[in-house]
Structure formats: C-alpha cells, structure tokens
Write an enzyme that holds these catalytic residues in place. Structure first.
Site, PDB file in Angstrom:
ATOM      1  N   HIS A   1      -2.540  -2.873  -6.473  1.00  0.00           N
ATOM      2  CA  HIS A   1      -2.871  -2.494  -5.280  1.00  0.00           C
ATOM      3  C   HIS A   1      -4.420  -2.494  -4.946  1.00  0.00           C
ATOM      4  CE1 HIS A   1      -3.394   0.808  -2.033  1.00  0.00           C
ATOM      5  NE2 HIS A   1      -3.349  -0.293  -1.604  1.00  0.00           N
TER       6      HIS A   1
ATOM      7  N   ASN B   1      -3.769   6.591  -1.106  1.00  0.00           N
ATOM      8  CA  ASN B   1      -3.358   6.918   0.075  1.00  0.00           C
ATOM      9  C   ASN B   1      -2.612   8.290   0.229  1.00  0.00           C
ATOM     10  OD1 ASN B   1      -3.888   4.710   1.647  1.00  0.00           O
ATOM     11  ND2 ASN B   1      -2.327   3.592   0.798  1.00  0.00           N
TER      12      ASN B   1
ATOM     13  N   SER C   1       0.806  -1.097  -0.007  1.00  0.00           N
ATOM     14  CA  SER C   1      -0.226   0.044   0.116  1.00  0.00           C
ATOM     15  C   SER C   1       0.693   1.436  -0.028  1.00  0.00           C
ATOM     16  CB  SER C   1      -1.096  -0.024   1.287  1.00  0.00           C
ATOM     17  OG  SER C   1      -0.383  -0.736   2.342  1.00  0.00           O
TER      18      SER C   1
ATOM     19  N   GLU D   1      -5.595  -0.198  -8.009  1.00  0.00           N
ATOM     20  CA  GLU D   1      -4.674   0.544  -8.521  1.00  0.00           C
ATOM     21  C   GLU D   1      -3.422   0.003  -9.351  1.00  0.00           C
ATOM     22  OE1 GLU D   1      -3.852   4.827  -6.184  1.00  0.00           O
ATOM     23  OE2 GLU D   1      -3.596   3.050  -4.981  1.00  0.00           O
TER      24      GLU D   1
HETATM   25  P1  NAI Z   1      -1.695  -9.599   7.336  1.00  0.00           P
HETATM   26  O1  NAI Z   1      -0.768  -9.130   8.379  1.00  0.00           O
HETATM   27  O2  NAI Z   1      -3.139  -9.842   7.440  1.00  0.00           O
HETATM   28  O3  NAI Z   1      -0.995 -10.777   6.443  1.00  0.00           O
HETATM   29  C1  NAI Z   1       0.191 -10.927   5.997  1.00  0.00           C
HETATM   30  C2  NAI Z   1       0.390 -12.351   5.644  1.00  0.00           C
HETATM   31  O4  NAI Z   1       1.645 -12.629   5.240  1.00  0.00           O
HETATM   32  C3  NAI Z   1       0.547 -13.379   7.191  1.00  0.00           C
HETATM   33  O5  NAI Z   1      -0.292 -14.476   7.137  1.00  0.00           O
HETATM   34  C4  NAI Z   1       1.971 -13.775   7.245  1.00  0.00           C
HETATM   35  O6  NAI Z   1       2.031 -14.980   7.973  1.00  0.00           O
HETATM   36  C5  NAI Z   1       2.307 -13.906   5.770  1.00  0.00           C
HETATM   37  N1  NAI Z   1       3.980 -13.701   5.707  1.00  0.00           N
HETATM   38  C6  NAI Z   1       4.710 -12.766   6.234  1.00  0.00           C
HETATM   39  N2  NAI Z   1       5.965 -12.834   5.621  1.00  0.00           N
HETATM   40  C7  NAI Z   1       5.835 -14.024   4.713  1.00  0.00           C
HETATM   41  C8  NAI Z   1       6.556 -14.586   3.854  1.00  0.00           C
HETATM   42  N3  NAI Z   1       8.053 -14.340   3.809  1.00  0.00           N
HETATM   43  N4  NAI Z   1       6.322 -15.559   3.000  1.00  0.00           N
HETATM   44  C9  NAI Z   1       5.174 -16.042   2.870  1.00  0.00           C
HETATM   45  N5  NAI Z   1       4.072 -15.453   3.790  1.00  0.00           N
HETATM   46  C10 NAI Z   1       4.471 -14.514   4.549  1.00  0.00           C
HETATM   47  O7  NAI Z   1      -1.466  -8.250   6.172  1.00  0.00           O
HETATM   48  P2  NAI Z   1      -2.351  -7.488   5.423  1.00  0.00           P
HETATM   49  O8  NAI Z   1      -3.105  -6.683   6.019  1.00  0.00           O
HETATM   50  O9  NAI Z   1      -3.209  -8.623   4.330  1.00  0.00           O
HETATM   51  O10 NAI Z   1      -1.367  -6.849   4.400  1.00  0.00           O
HETATM   52  C11 NAI Z   1      -0.688  -7.482   3.347  1.00  0.00           C
HETATM   53  C12 NAI Z   1      -0.159  -6.537   2.142  1.00  0.00           C
HETATM   54  O11 NAI Z   1      -1.306  -5.998   1.717  1.00  0.00           O
HETATM   55  C13 NAI Z   1       0.796  -5.310   2.846  1.00  0.00           C
HETATM   56  O12 NAI Z   1       1.637  -5.009   2.030  1.00  0.00           O
HETATM   57  C14 NAI Z   1      -0.050  -4.275   3.119  1.00  0.00           C
HETATM   58  O13 NAI Z   1       0.330  -3.109   3.186  1.00  0.00           O
HETATM   59  C15 NAI Z   1      -1.040  -4.308   1.515  1.00  0.00           C
HETATM   60  N6  NAI Z   1      -2.505  -3.768   1.858  1.00  0.00           N
HETATM   61  C16 NAI Z   1      -3.144  -3.830   3.051  1.00  0.00           C
HETATM   62  C17 NAI Z   1      -4.443  -3.218   3.332  1.00  0.00           C
HETATM   63  C18 NAI Z   1      -5.262  -3.284   4.187  1.00  0.00           C
HETATM   64  O14 NAI Z   1      -6.384  -2.634   4.308  1.00  0.00           O
HETATM   65  N7  NAI Z   1      -4.851  -4.150   5.343  1.00  0.00           N
HETATM   66  C19 NAI Z   1      -5.270  -2.639   1.820  1.00  0.00           C
HETATM   67  C20 NAI Z   1      -4.262  -2.528   0.822  1.00  0.00           C
HETATM   68  C21 NAI Z   1      -2.901  -3.444   0.855  1.00  0.00           C
END
Ligand code: NAI
Length: 283
Positions: free
Chosen positions: A140, A190, A119, A152
């Site tokens: 995104h 953002n 993000s 995006e």
């Molecule tokens: P989250 O914390 O819910 O999920 C992340 C997952 O990645 C976890 O299950 C973790 O175990 C896994 N993980 C971490 N390192 C890893 C690796 N090396 N290999 C495989 N899996 C791994 O995070 P979320 O909220 O889903 O965010 C993920 C991405 O999406 C981030 O880059 C965030 O900035 C982006 N994003 C988040 C939004 C939101 O509203 N939460 C909206 C748009 C983008």
C-alpha cells in the site's frame, strides 16, 4: 528471490507513480492498463514528472533517459508471464480485482508475487481467489507515490515469510520505509486517518465550526500539514465514504458509521477536488 522485472497494472494516479518509482530504482517495468487512453495519460504524466526532476536538478538527463528506457507500456495482461512481481493498482472494486487476480493466477509462474495496492479491501480475500495465497501480499503506497516515503506491507492470513521479505527488500530498493501490518479493515493508515476525517465531517454537520476553522485547528494546533477536510477533498469524498463503509462493516462497531453529511455530499456528486466541489470550491 531476486526481483528484476515488475508489472504495474492500472496506469492511473497510483499505478503511474508506482511504475515511475520502480523504473527510477532500476527495475524493468511493464505498465499495463486495459484502457489505451489511460495508459497514454499515465506514460505522459511519468514523462512530465521526470522532465521536471531534470529541470529541478534532482536527476540527470542520462538518468531520465535510462528510466524511460526501462518502462514498457502494455494493454495485454498476458505480458505478466515475463515478470517477477505484479503490483495491481486498478479500481477499488472487489469484483474487478477478483477477475484480474484470477487471470494473473493462470498467467504467472508459481514463484511470481502478486501484490495489491488496495487501500481498504481484504488481502486475505484477494489471496483466496488464487491458487497461491502464500504469494499474495498488500503493498500500500501513499499518494503521490514519488513523494511519500511510506509503504504499508499487508500480510494476508496466508502470506508467506518469503513473500513478505521479498517485498520488504523491494521497498528498500525503492527508497521507501515499510511497515508490517496484519490484514484487518483499513490496515493502520486508514483505520486511524478515516475516523479522524469522519469526525471532522461530523464537526461540520453539527455546526460546531466552519470547515476553514476546523482545518485551521488541526494545522496550527496539531501541526498537521493539511487540515482533515482539505485532505478529504484531495483523497475524494467517494473514496473516504467507501473506506468508512469497509471499517463499519468489517468491525461492526458504530464508532465507524459514516457521517450523514459525507453520504449527502457524495450523493450530490460533491466528490472534492476532482469534481470541483467538496468542503471547498475548486476553480
Ligand atoms: P485511478 O482511477 O486513477 O486508476 C485506475 C486505473 O486502472 C485506470 O487507469 C483504469 O483504466 C485502470 N483499470 C481498471 N480496471 C482495469 C483492469 N481490469 N486492467 C487494467 N487496468 C484497469 O485509481 P487510483 O487512484 O490510482 O487507485 C488505484 C488503486 O490504488 C485503488 O485500489 C485505490 O484504492 C488504491 N490507492 C489509491 C490511493 C489514492 O490516494 N488515490 C492511495 C493508496 C491506494
């Protein structure tokens, strides 16, 4: 190029939603997470949402079964060797993402597109880690992925037209509306949203009005579906702070300085809905 098989890395909030939408749209999907429990939780949340879709008449039982049959859980990054596109949705941390992209660069064939759902981190920098920066792009999605229409597509400095077009076509198949964005801090979403949230927090900080009243102004006065402080609690105040830091550092302009009250709440562990307390208290 024709995209048939996708790997989504990270089975958290975003990754599980992206995997679900890809499988529903007919792509074969490998959902990868290094953490087995997280992978199970992600698969379980997809199963729950698909069952709810059937209950609500948005999907037939056969479509649900076919969607699930297209989804394969995996804990091995080397499974990326068999896909056409990788969509990375792991933690928002450059060092961690860099390791994954370095590994993907070795594992995947030259034609495979490497997309990131980051993000706020620069796509150009992620691309430079690999030997094929023309194949790296930002994809995104918005949260919750199955509901929100927007993607995006972020063009890094070296992203090729071919890569951009392939991801644009894929977004259409996913039934999303995509927009083309050049890689600058905060992209479009953002860059506009976070300063508004930060300003709402300054409005609390300076005692201009209560959080409830600020949210009411934006809901009833501006027709926003959710007030900025409710939205900040939903996104997570730590995430809001880190995106403001990216804008502040990236542009070097004081108009992006994070509000001291936002820093204070994050230091206190008041991270919003996920921690039970932010601008509001959650049971
Ligand atoms: P989250 O914390 O819910 O999920 C992340 C997952 O990645 C976890 O299950 C973790 O175990 C896994 N993980 C971490 N390192 C890893 C690796 N090396 N290999 C495989 N899996 C791994 O995070 P979320 O909220 O889903 O965010 C993920 C991405 O999406 C981030 O880059 C965030 O900035 C982006 N994003 C988040 C939004 C939101 O509203 N939460 C909206 C748009 C983008």
């Amino acid at each position: 190029m024709s995209i048939k098989k996708v790997m989504v890395i990270g089975a958290g909030q975003m990754g599980s939603g992206i995997a679900q939408v890809c499988a529903q749209s007919g792509f074969d999907v490998i959902l990868n997470d290094k953490n087995e429990n997280a992978l199970e939780r992600g698969m379980h949340s997809i199963e729950k949402l698909l069952a709810r879709n059937v209950q609500k008449g948005r999907m037939t039982e056969t479509e649900r079964e076919e969607t699930l049959a297209r989804l394969t859980p995996s804990t091995k990054l080397t499974d990326a060797a068999s896909v056409d596109v990788v969509i990375e949705a792991i933690v928002e941390n450059m060092d961690v993402k860099a390791k994954v992209f370095q590994a993907l660069d070795e594992i995947t064939a030259d034609h495979v597109i490497l997309a990131s759902n980051t993000s706020s981190l620069p796509i150009t920098e992620i691309a430079a880690i690999t030997k094929k920066p023309e194949k790296v792009v930002g994809m995104h999605f918005m949260n919750p992925v199955p509901v929100m229409k927007l993607v995006e597509i972020i063009r890094g400095l070296q992203t090729s037209d071919e890569t951009y077009q392939a991801i644009e076509e894929m977004s259409q198949v996913l039934n999303k509306t995509s927009v083309e964005v050049n890689d600058f801090p905060g992209f479009v979403s953002n860059r506009i949203l976070m300063p508004m949230i930060n300003e709402a927090i300054y409005t609390v900080y300076e005692g201009v009005a209560t959080p409830e009243d600020i949210d009411t102004v934006m809901k009833l006065g501006m027709n926003h579906p959710m007030g900025p402080l409710t939205l900040a609690d939903f996104i997570g105040l730590d995430t809001c702070l880190s995106i403001m830091e990216v804008l502040y550092e990236g542009f070097g302009d004081s108009k992006y300085r994070p509000c001291p009250l936002l820093r204070k709440y994050v230091k206190a562990g008041w991270l919003g809905k996920k921690s039970g307390r932010g601008f509001y208290v959650y049971e």
